[in-house]
Scaffold this active site. Structure first.
Site: not given
Ligand code: DX5
Ligand code: ZN
Length: 227
Positions: A9, A34, A36, A38, A67, A69, A138, A143, A174, A176
């Site tokens: 990501s 990936h 993200d 937002m 992705h 959001m 998720m 976020g 996705d 952690g």
């Molecule tokens: C969170 C995103 C993730 C995020 C994951 O909203 O969708 O893609 O970047 O980041 P890590 O891998 O650090 O949890």
């Molecule tokens: Zn994501």
């Protein structure tokens, strides 16, 4: 099971040099990128729009896993498709009509993904399975990068796997993800792993090692289960 894919990501990349970062993770062994997106409304953060996706497109041939959001989402699907997305994922709650949004993504000639938040039951996607190429589970609330993995995601992956049966639908996780949590979700049935902080920590010279640590942990589980 589908071949394992590691999807770094870029939320955890250096935003001042995103082109270089995307090239670096491609060379380091990323299977897809990936991205993200937002909007400061659906999630409490603002990141990037279609203009940035378009600017990144010439920097890699890698698959772009976008992705979204954002809510509402329909208004922007064509822009992300034109910008070079290969797969576009839509949150169940993006509204107003999930089925229509997924039909639109497919109609634009792109692969379609549907996203389950930690509080969203698997039953929410029962009626759209024929319209998706990927289910994204998720394992944090969307976020931010760097949040702690929510262990209930493991059981949710297993539930999704049961629901999709023999359909050719990928299961992505996705939030952690590190070598340890990667092994746990792959054991439950995931085949696509998003990782932000675990891939980008330590700077470009660490990217290949970071990606291969996640891949090795996941593949160890697959080989064990196949034995
Ligand atoms: C969170 C995103 C993730 C995020 C994951 O909203 O969708 O893609 O970047 O980041 P890590 O891998 O650090 O949890
Ligand atoms: Zn994501």
């Amino acid at each position: 099971m589908a071949a394992l894919m590691i999807a770094p990501s870029i939320l955890s990349a250096d935003f001042a040099k995103l082109g270089e970062e995307v090239r670096a993770i491609t060379e380091a062994g990323a299977d897809s990128i990936h991205i993200d997106v937002m909007d400061g409304h659906f999630v409490p953060n603002i990141t990037i729009g279609p203009g940035v996706v378009k600017a990144l497109r010439p920097h890699t041939k890698a698959f772009f896993d976008v992705h979204l959001m954002i809510a509402p989402v329909d208004l922007f699907l064509a822009d992300f498709a034109a910008a070079g997305a290969d797969l576009i994922s839509v949150q169940v709650e993006a509204g107003p009509h999930l089925h229509r949004s997924l039909q639109t993504v497919r109609g634009l000639g792109k692969k379609a993904g549907v996203v389950l938040n930690p509080a969203t039951p698997v039953s929410a996607i029962e009626n759209v399975l024929d319209l998706v190429d990927l289910v994204l589970v998720m394992s944090v609330n969307p976020g931010f990068g760097g949040q702690a993995f929510i262990p209930q995601a493991i059981e949710k992956v297993a539930q999704v796997k049961g629901l999709i049966g023999a359909r050719p639908i990928r299961i992505e996780v996705d939030g952690g993800i590190n070598p340890q949590t990667a092994a746990q979700v792959v054991a439950a049935g995931a085949d696509t792993l998003v990782a932000g902080s675990a891939v980008f920590s330590g700077g470009p010279e660490k990217y290949a090692g970071n990606i291969s640590a996640i891949r090795s942990a996941a593949e160890a589980v697959l080989h064990r289960d196949a034995a």
